[in-house]
Design a protein around this motif. Structure first.
Motif, PDB file in Angstrom:
ATOM      1  N   SER A 140       0.840  -1.204   0.000  1.00 33.90           N
ATOM      2  CA  SER A 140       0.000   0.000   0.000  1.00 33.90           C
ATOM      3  C   SER A 140       0.867   1.244   0.000  1.00 33.90           C
ATOM      4  CB  SER A 140      -0.901   0.020   1.232  1.00 33.90           C
ATOM      5  OG  SER A 140      -1.545   1.276   1.378  1.00 33.90           O
ATOM      6  N   GLN A 141       0.332   2.330  -0.560  1.00 32.54           N
ATOM      7  CA  GLN A 141       1.010   3.617  -0.464  1.00 32.54           C
ATOM      8  C   GLN A 141       1.222   4.025   0.982  1.00 32.54           C
ATOM      9  OE1 GLN A 141      -2.563   5.686  -2.268  1.00 32.54           O
ATOM     10  NE2 GLN A 141      -1.959   7.300  -0.851  1.00 32.54           N
ATOM     11  N   SER A 142       0.469   3.437   1.900  1.00 35.37           N
ATOM     12  CA  SER A 142       0.543   3.843   3.305  1.00 35.37           C
ATOM     13  C   SER A 142       1.854   3.431   3.967  1.00 35.37           C
ATOM     14  CB  SER A 142      -0.633   3.264   4.093  1.00 35.37           C
ATOM     15  OG  SER A 142      -0.557   1.861   4.202  1.00 35.37           O
ATOM     16  N   VAL A 143       2.655   2.572   3.344  1.00 31.41           N
ATOM     17  CA  VAL A 143       3.956   2.257   3.940  1.00 31.41           C
ATOM     18  C   VAL A 143       4.948   3.393   3.696  1.00 31.41           C
ATOM     19  CG1 VAL A 143       3.558  -0.214   3.681  1.00 31.41           C
ATOM     20  CG2 VAL A 143       4.948   0.968   1.982  1.00 31.41           C
ATOM     21  N   ARG A 144       4.647   4.277   2.751  1.00 31.20           N
ATOM     22  CA  ARG A 144       5.491   5.452   2.513  1.00 31.20           C
ATOM     23  C   ARG A 144       4.940   6.687   3.218  1.00 31.20           C
ATOM     24  NH1 ARG A 144       8.741   5.382  -1.943  1.00 31.20           N
ATOM     25  NH2 ARG A 144       9.703   7.175  -0.913  1.00 31.20           N
ATOM     26  N   ALA A 145       3.616   6.785   3.286  1.00 30.61           N
ATOM     27  CA  ALA A 145       2.964   7.932   3.925  1.00 30.61           C
ATOM     28  C   ALA A 145       1.720   7.418   4.632  1.00 30.61           C
ATOM     29  CB  ALA A 145       2.601   8.992   2.889  1.00 30.61           C
ATOM     30  N   VAL A 244      15.790  -4.679  -6.987  1.00 35.75           N
ATOM     31  CA  VAL A 244      15.860  -5.511  -5.782  1.00 35.75           C
ATOM     32  C   VAL A 244      15.424  -4.714  -4.561  1.00 35.75           C
ATOM     33  CG1 VAL A 244      17.417  -6.773  -4.228  1.00 35.75           C
ATOM     34  CG2 VAL A 244      17.722  -6.953  -6.712  1.00 35.75           C
ATOM     35  N   GLY A 245      14.438  -5.219  -3.842  1.00 39.53           N
ATOM     36  CA  GLY A 245      14.037  -4.641  -2.563  1.00 39.53           C
ATOM     37  C   GLY A 245      13.430  -3.260  -2.666  1.00 39.53           C
ATOM     38  N   GLN A 246      12.733  -2.982  -3.775  1.00 33.52           N
ATOM     39  CA  GLN A 246      12.191  -1.638  -3.990  1.00 33.52           C
ATOM     40  C   GLN A 246      10.710  -1.558  -3.650  1.00 33.52           C
ATOM     41  OE1 GLN A 246      14.363   0.982  -4.807  1.00 33.52           O
ATOM     42  NE2 GLN A 246      15.691  -0.731  -4.237  1.00 33.52           N
ATOM     43  N   ASN A 247      10.282  -0.333  -3.317  1.00 40.28           N
ATOM     44  CA  ASN A 247       8.882  -0.031  -3.022  1.00 40.28           C
ATOM     45  C   ASN A 247       8.395   0.941  -4.087  1.00 40.28           C
ATOM     46  OD1 ASN A 247       8.446  -1.348  -0.283  1.00 40.28           O
ATOM     47  ND2 ASN A 247      10.305  -0.159   0.069  1.00 40.28           N
ATOM     48  N   ILE A 248       7.606   0.441  -5.012  1.00 39.52           N
ATOM     49  CA  ILE A 248       7.230   1.211  -6.196  1.00 39.52           C
ATOM     50  C   ILE A 248       5.787   1.680  -6.070  1.00 39.52           C
ATOM     51  CG2 ILE A 248       6.985   1.134  -8.704  1.00 39.52           C
ATOM     52  CD1 ILE A 248       9.193  -1.031  -8.694  1.00 39.52           C
ATOM     53  N   LEU A 249       5.611   2.983  -6.040  1.00 36.73           N
ATOM     54  CA  LEU A 249       4.289   3.582  -5.893  1.00 36.73           C
ATOM     55  C   LEU A 249       3.531   3.583  -7.214  1.00 36.73           C
ATOM     56  CD1 LEU A 249       5.185   6.667  -3.690  1.00 36.73           C
ATOM     57  CD2 LEU A 249       3.415   4.995  -3.114  1.00 36.73           C
ATOM     58  N   LEU A 250       2.280   3.161  -7.170  1.00 29.19           N
ATOM     59  CA  LEU A 250       1.349   3.307  -8.288  1.00 29.19           C
ATOM     60  C   LEU A 250       0.122   4.008  -7.721  1.00 29.19           C
ATOM     61  CD1 LEU A 250       2.963   0.423  -8.816  1.00 29.19           C
ATOM     62  CD2 LEU A 250       1.443   0.373 -10.775  1.00 29.19           C
ATOM     63  N   ASP A 251       0.200   5.310  -7.640  1.00 31.52           N
ATOM     64  CA  ASP A 251      -0.820   6.072  -6.901  1.00 31.52           C
ATOM     65  C   ASP A 251      -1.269   7.333  -7.611  1.00 31.52           C
ATOM     66  OD1 ASP A 251       1.451   7.609  -6.617  1.00 31.52           O
ATOM     67  OD2 ASP A 251       1.184   7.986  -4.488  1.00 31.52           O
ATOM     68  N   GLY A 252      -0.923   7.487  -8.886  1.00 30.17           N
ATOM     69  CA  GLY A 252      -1.325   8.672  -9.616  1.00 30.17           C
ATOM     70  C   GLY A 252      -0.732   9.966  -9.077  1.00 30.17           C
ATOM     71  N   GLY A 253       0.363   9.855  -8.315  1.00 25.54           N
ATOM     72  CA  GLY A 253       0.992  11.036  -7.720  1.00 25.54           C
ATOM     73  C   GLY A 253       0.399  11.444  -6.388  1.00 25.54           C
ATOM     74  N   GLY A 254      -0.474  10.595  -5.835  1.00 22.89           N
ATOM     75  CA  GLY A 254      -1.176  10.976  -4.622  1.00 22.89           C
ATOM     76  C   GLY A 254      -0.343  11.062  -3.371  1.00 22.89           C
TER      77      GLY A 254
END
Length: 259
Positions: A140-145, A244-254
């Protein structure tokens, strides 16, 4: 684009609907045979049959609760020998910090942290022995924000992120990559549930709730399962071996962050 994975075999958890189904569709389109898991047998078999008909791949359907030990054992047995693992599970319900007790947190951890770890431990060693494998965790995007009303999800999914950060770097030398896809709001049942909660809390219509949420997304819309699935398929491709070990956001810039 030929992803180079035709003839590979993938396990997609919670793959009968939503983002999991989007991943299954994209992998099937790339020629990957599937083991598809979900709790609801009827919806699962319907999705499995559609994937067989649309893409001509083998699809084994396993109805089981991936958050329960019995379900994990059943799925691991049926998924023996897979080259690709897509971890996914429905998120815990929204609420406020003072609403949750220990049992709520245990349920969230079981579904969104411990179940993916069990799948990784059960399937990655054989991938390492074969010298190739891909793991994609839908988080989820919530692991970044962090999102306040999704405190259960914030906690459980961030725990998985920490586990992946270390584990991914321990297995990469054997040709196995582990990465996380972090969705924002997509047009799925999960979005309907979250918007429905806003409708009840604020006494507005569903259209009004969606319009308000879309206004917070720079892209001006919800994501689709199809575009999410294609991002997953690329991470599973032969071209993603150096990710490797990346967190890739797919959130439309949200998610308004710099890095």
């Amino acid at each position: 684009m030929d992803l180079g994975i035709k003839g590979k075999k993938a396990l997609v958890c919670a793959g009968s609907k939503g983002l999991g189904l989007g991943c299954a569709e994209a992998l099937a389109a790339a020629g990957v045979d599937l083991v598809l898991n979900a709790r609801g047998a009827e919806a699962l078999e319907a999705s499995a049959e559609r994937l067989r008909q649309d893409h001509g791949v083998s699809v084994t359907a396993i109805a089981a609760d991936i958050a329960a030990q019995e379900g994990q054992e059943l799925v691991l047995k049926g998924a023996e020998g897979v080259d690709i693992l897509v971890n996914n599970a429905g998120g815990p319900p929204p609420g406020m910090w003072h609403d949750w007790d220990r049992s709520d947190f245990i349920a969230a951890l079981d579904a969104n942290m411990l179940a993916p770890i069990a799948m990784i431990k059960g399937l990655v060693p054989a991938m390492m022995d074969r010298g190739w494998g891909r793991v994609v965790n839908i988080t989820s995007q919530s692991v970044r924000a962090p999102i306040g009303v999704l405190g259960l999800s914030n906690a459980a999914r961030t725990g998985l992120t920490g586990y992946v950060a270390g584990t991914s770097r321990q297995v990469a030398g054997k040709g196995v990559t582990i990465n996380n896809l972090l969705p924002g709001i997509h047009a799925t049942d999960r979005a309907d549930a979250l918007d429905g909660a806003v409708v009840r809390d604020k006494g507005i219509t569903l259209d009004e709730a969606r319009a308000a949420r879309q206004a917070t997304i720079p892209a001006g819309r919800y994501g689709t399962r199809e575009e999410f699935g294609q991002a997953c398929a690329f991470l599973c491709s032969v071209y993603a071996g150096f990710i490797v070990g990346q967190n890739i956001l797919l959130d439309g810039g949200g998610t308004n962050i710099t890095m």
